[in-house]
Motif scaffolding. Structure first.
Motif, mmCIF file in Angstrom:
data_model
loop_
_atom_site.group_PDB
_atom_site.id
_atom_site.type_symbol
_atom_site.label_atom_id
_atom_site.label_comp_id
_atom_site.label_asym_id
_atom_site.label_seq_id
_atom_site.Cartn_x
_atom_site.Cartn_y
_atom_site.Cartn_z
ATOM 1 N N LYS A 50 0.813 -1.222 0.000
ATOM 2 C CA LYS A 50 0.000 0.000 0.000
ATOM 3 C C LYS A 50 0.841 1.264 0.000
ATOM 4 O O LYS A 50 0.311 2.359 -0.148
ATOM 5 N N ARG A 52 2.128 2.374 2.702
ATOM 6 C CA ARG A 52 1.506 3.014 3.853
ATOM 7 C C ARG A 52 2.535 3.227 4.948
ATOM 8 O O ARG A 52 3.313 2.320 5.265
ATOM 9 N N SER A 136 -7.877 -0.715 3.911
ATOM 10 C CA SER A 136 -8.539 -0.642 2.620
ATOM 11 C C SER A 136 -7.513 -0.947 1.518
ATOM 12 O O SER A 136 -6.347 -0.593 1.636
ATOM 13 N N ASN A 138 -6.293 0.025 -1.242
ATOM 14 C CA ASN A 138 -5.920 1.068 -2.196
ATOM 15 C C ASN A 138 -4.521 1.558 -1.858
ATOM 16 O O ASN A 138 -4.110 1.482 -0.702
ATOM 17 N N SER A 144 -10.819 4.646 -1.538
ATOM 18 C CA SER A 144 -10.932 3.215 -1.237
ATOM 19 C C SER A 144 -11.695 2.476 -2.340
ATOM 20 O O SER A 144 -12.566 3.047 -2.992
HETATM 21 MG MG MG Z 1 -7.944 3.409 4.129
#
Ligand code: MG
Ligand code: TXA
Length: 320
Positions: A50, A52, A136, A138, A144
């Protein structure tokens, strides 16, 4: 790059997850990017796929609310909330037990737990003897996904399997709540509204989703953002202000007729649930079109309408 397959084979999905591979899973809110929550190897892959930041913790997904106490401490009000809203679009933030890896909670002593209400994913969870960590599905910061194809657009080539469970029915991410003394803190607005939380417990709800010092770190401002700049407010005024631009319009129930504009009316019958269900797919759809701006209406600030406003507000924040 690896080959990404879209399918409905939960046996195959379970086998991949047991090998610490990632699988995108359908839920009633949005699609999740799942891995074995108890294995750091799998959890690291989630953050990496991700893109992230590791300070942003992940939600633990369980087959059944009866499993909550394996991973967290649950008091009487928490049990009541779990009984009322799980399975469903609802996440509880609870004191964690030591078997939940710090990587999942980003070092916090609290863990977010949810029981998704989607038949295919519940069958998958029932095959596993571990919970799934799933944000999520994405790339970090983008809208999302609510279909398997959306996941493919963002994560194709990075994960081996996407479990296809059709379009997510709720369409916005789960509500995140935490019980604190005699109040309920609502960290993220979603399918379970403040009104519903009060009705179930008799307790007042404090909406607690400041994006300046987020206590749920994912509530950063520039989230849910389309590539196309988005402005939200009074549509009649916005349409005037941006006359001459190539625009797309997202409205609730009123149909706006503007020459050359692409107009998306999310629920002509005025149903906020239907509008929420269509919101993210519409934002993604518009992002593929050749428009300069997205103009979005202020939705009624009640029930899931508040979650819609929250997501649209965050989608525009990045451009301010
Ligand atoms: Mg999210
Ligand atoms: O509907 C949903 O909740 C979806 C589906 C896939 O279940 N998941 C989802 O995950 O939206 P994600 O990672 O995109 O958002 C989770 C939010 C983030 O804002 C994160 O900061 C917060 O939950 N969160 C997770 N664990 C937390 C923790 N231990 N303490 C505080 N916030 C937490």
């Amino acid at each position: 790059m690896m080959q990404t397959i879209i399918g409905t084979d939960i046996t195959r999905a379970a086998a991949l997850l047991r090998e610490d591979e990632l699988v995108a899973i359908p839920t009633e809110t949005v699609y999740g990017l799942a891995g074995n929550a108890l294995h750091e190897t799998a959890v690291v892959k989630i953050y990496e796929a991700k893109n992230r930041p590791r300070f942003n913790p992940l939600i633990l997904h369980l087959a059944d609310a009866l499993q909550i106490e394996r991973y967290a401490l649950l008091d009487a009000i928490g049990s009541k909330l779990a009984g009322a809203f799980m399975p469903g679009p609802f996440t509880l933030l609870l004191p964690k037990k030591s078997n939940v890896p710090d990587l999942v909670t980003a070092g916090s002593d609290k863990v977010a737990i949810r029981v998704p209400d989607h038949a295919l994913t519940r069958s998958l969870l029932a095959l596993l003897d571990f919970p799934l960590a799933a944000p999520s599905a994405n790339p970090f910061g983008y809208v999302s996904p609510t279909t398997a194809e959306h996941v493919m657009q963002g994560l194709g080539g990075k994960i081996p399997y996407i479990l296809n469970g059709g379009s997510s029915q709720v369409g916005v991410e789960s509500s995140i709540a935490e019980v604190q003394e005699d109040t309920i803190l609502l960290h993220r607005m979603g399918g379970v509204s403040a009104e519903m939380l009060t009705a179930a417990t008799g307790l007042p709800v404090i909406i607690h989703n400041s994006s300046h010092a987020p206590s749920t770190p994912g509530q950063l401002k520039s989230h849910y953002a389309t590539g196309t700049p988005l402005y939200k407010g009074n549509l009649t005024e916005l349409i005037q202000k941006f006359a001459g631009k190539k625009i797309a319009i997202i409205s609730f129930k009123d149909v706006y007729t503007v020459p050359d504009a692409r107009v998306f009316t999310l629920s002509p019958s005025g149903n906020l649930g239907e509008a929420a269900q269509k919101l993210f797919a519409t934002m993604r759809n518009i992002d593929q079109m050749n428009v300069e701006l997205i103009l979005a209406e202020d939705f009624p600030d009640t029930g899931i309408g508040r979650a819609i406003n929250d997501r649209l507000n965050r989608a525009q924040a990045i451009f301010k």
